[in-house]
Design a protein around this motif. Structure first.
Motif, PDB file in Angstrom:
ATOM      1  N   ARG A   1      43.623  34.248  46.316  1.00  0.00           N
ATOM      2  CA  ARG A   1      42.577  34.021  45.323  1.00  0.00           C
ATOM      3  C   ARG A   1      41.519  33.070  45.881  1.00  0.00           C
ATOM      4  O   ARG A   1      41.840  32.073  46.533  1.00  0.00           O
ATOM      5  CB  ARG A   1      43.193  33.416  44.059  1.00  0.00           C
ATOM      6  CG  ARG A   1      42.259  33.294  42.858  1.00  0.00           C
ATOM      7  CD  ARG A   1      43.064  32.852  41.638  1.00  0.00           C
ATOM      8  NE  ARG A   1      42.260  32.829  40.428  1.00  0.00           N
ATOM      9  CZ  ARG A   1      41.584  31.772  39.984  1.00  0.00           C
ATOM     10  NH1 ARG A   1      41.626  30.634  40.676  1.00  0.00           N
ATOM     11  NH2 ARG A   1      40.876  31.838  38.874  1.00  0.00           N
ATOM     12  N   ASN A   2      40.249  33.399  45.679  1.00  0.00           N
ATOM     13  CA  ASN A   2      39.213  32.478  46.144  1.00  0.00           C
ATOM     14  C   ASN A   2      39.230  31.202  45.283  1.00  0.00           C
ATOM     15  O   ASN A   2      39.592  31.244  44.105  1.00  0.00           O
ATOM     16  CB  ASN A   2      37.830  33.145  46.128  1.00  0.00           C
ATOM     17  CG  ASN A   2      37.286  33.422  44.743  1.00  0.00           C
ATOM     18  OD1 ASN A   2      36.742  32.530  44.083  1.00  0.00           O
ATOM     19  ND2 ASN A   2      37.442  34.659  44.258  1.00  0.00           N
TER      20      ASN A   2
ATOM     21  N   GLY B   1      37.503  31.039  41.926  1.00  0.00           N
ATOM     22  CA  GLY B   1      37.999  31.949  40.899  1.00  0.00           C
ATOM     23  C   GLY B   1      37.022  33.013  40.441  1.00  0.00           C
ATOM     24  O   GLY B   1      37.218  33.642  39.400  1.00  0.00           O
TER      25      GLY B   1
ATOM     26  N   SER C   1      35.136  36.603  40.289  1.00  0.00           N
ATOM     27  CA  SER C   1      35.482  38.001  40.528  1.00  0.00           C
ATOM     28  C   SER C   1      34.404  38.629  41.405  1.00  0.00           C
ATOM     29  O   SER C   1      33.305  38.070  41.573  1.00  0.00           O
ATOM     30  CB  SER C   1      35.576  38.769  39.205  1.00  0.00           C
ATOM     31  OG  SER C   1      34.306  38.843  38.584  1.00  0.00           O
TER      32      SER C   1
ATOM     33  N   GLY D   1      38.663  41.926  40.884  1.00  0.00           N
ATOM     34  CA  GLY D   1      39.489  41.017  41.674  1.00  0.00           C
ATOM     35  C   GLY D   1      38.848  39.667  41.925  1.00  0.00           C
ATOM     36  O   GLY D   1      37.623  39.550  42.015  1.00  0.00           O
ATOM     37  N   THR D   2      39.690  38.662  42.053  1.00  0.00           N
ATOM     38  CA  THR D   2      39.210  37.300  42.322  1.00  0.00           C
ATOM     39  C   THR D   2      39.692  36.814  43.694  1.00  0.00           C
ATOM     40  O   THR D   2      39.778  35.619  43.943  1.00  0.00           O
ATOM     41  CB  THR D   2      39.682  36.324  41.226  1.00  0.00           C
ATOM     42  OG1 THR D   2      41.121  36.369  41.150  1.00  0.00           O
ATOM     43  CG2 THR D   2      39.089  36.685  39.880  1.00  0.00           C
ATOM     44  N   SER D   3      40.011  37.754  44.553  1.00  0.00           N
ATOM     45  CA  SER D   3      40.533  37.409  45.876  1.00  0.00           C
ATOM     46  C   SER D   3      39.402  37.182  46.868  1.00  0.00           C
ATOM     47  O   SER D   3      38.242  37.520  46.611  1.00  0.00           O
ATOM     48  CB  SER D   3      41.436  38.528  46.393  1.00  0.00           C
ATOM     49  OG  SER D   3      40.663  39.704  46.610  1.00  0.00           O
TER      50      SER D   3
END
Length: 230
Positions: free
Chosen positions: A40-41, A44, A46, A92-94
């Motif tokens: 996860r970055n 946070g 997306s 996604g929040t990666s």
């Protein structure tokens, strides 16, 4: 008369290494994407949030973002001025999600700023699409009919497909460079995340290098076959 024995098998010397490289590149991008999809970055965000923020901060509020199906199907459509993001990227929040989203926005920025290589690639796209589908079958029809004119025509048409793949390289590398710049300058990632973001984008770029290698190998193969005689 054209030979289909030794010439055919010797021509595979060019194609096999390129195919192995292409397989490696595809495996690399999938493994890298899967790896950083799990991280996860830190902020946070997306993918769609990052894409929207970068677009807005570059004055591209009229460029829309759409959700599409599939995986790694993300792209920018210059005709409709739409950034399309797959599910893992859109929601996604990666690290992988925001890196890919920023990359596609990089293409939108290229379009807006009149990046010449992108315009040239887009103009080649229809021809390259035709060439990639029909050039090799046309050449092999020439081999079957033993008609050198068809073989040569197939080769010349195929060169257009190669030109498309070659011009794609600077376009993609430039979009990745813009993505990293936008992510860092807008404070969307921390410094310690930059290396991971670059890993995702470098792995993706490798697939374009592989595409060039395969297309050139196919051209060399056709030339070897054309010059093979009983």
């Amino acid at each position: 008369m054209y030979g289909y024995g030794y010439g055919y098998y010797s021509s595979m010397i060019f194609l096999l290494p390129a195919m192995i490289f292409a397989f490696y590149a595809q495996s690399k991008v999938k493994s890298s994407f899967s790896r950083y999809l799990k991280i996860r970055n830190m902020r946070g965000y997306s993918g769609v949030q990052v894409a929207r923020m970068i677009l807005d901060r570059n004055g591209l509020r009229d460029v829309n973002i759409e959700h599409i199906g599939g995986q790694l199907s993300d792209h920018y459509d210059p005709r409709k001025r739409v950034v399309r993001l797959s599910g893992n990227v859109y929601n996604g929040t990666s690290i992988a999600s925001i890196s890919v989203a920023a990359h596609e926005v990089g293409h939108a920025i290229q379009h807006a700023t009149g990046y010449a290589a992108l315009g040239f690639r887009n103009s080649l796209a229809p021809v390259a699409s035709f060439a990639s589908q029909f050039a090799i079958p046309l050449a092999f029809l020439g081999f079957f009919l033993r008609t050198e004119m068809l073989i040569t025509l197939g080769i010349y048409i195929y060169i257009a497909a190669i030109a498309f793949h070659v011009i794609t390289l600077p376009v993609e590398f430039n979009a990745s460079s813009r993505a990293i710049k936008q992510l860092t300058s807008n404070g969307l990632i921390y410094n310690e995340e930059v290396k991971s973001a670059k890993s995702v984008l470098n792995a993706a770029a490798l697939t374009y290098v592989a595409a060039v290698a395969v297309s050139i190998a196919n051209l060399l193969r056709l030339l070897v076959l054309r010059n093979s005689r009983d």
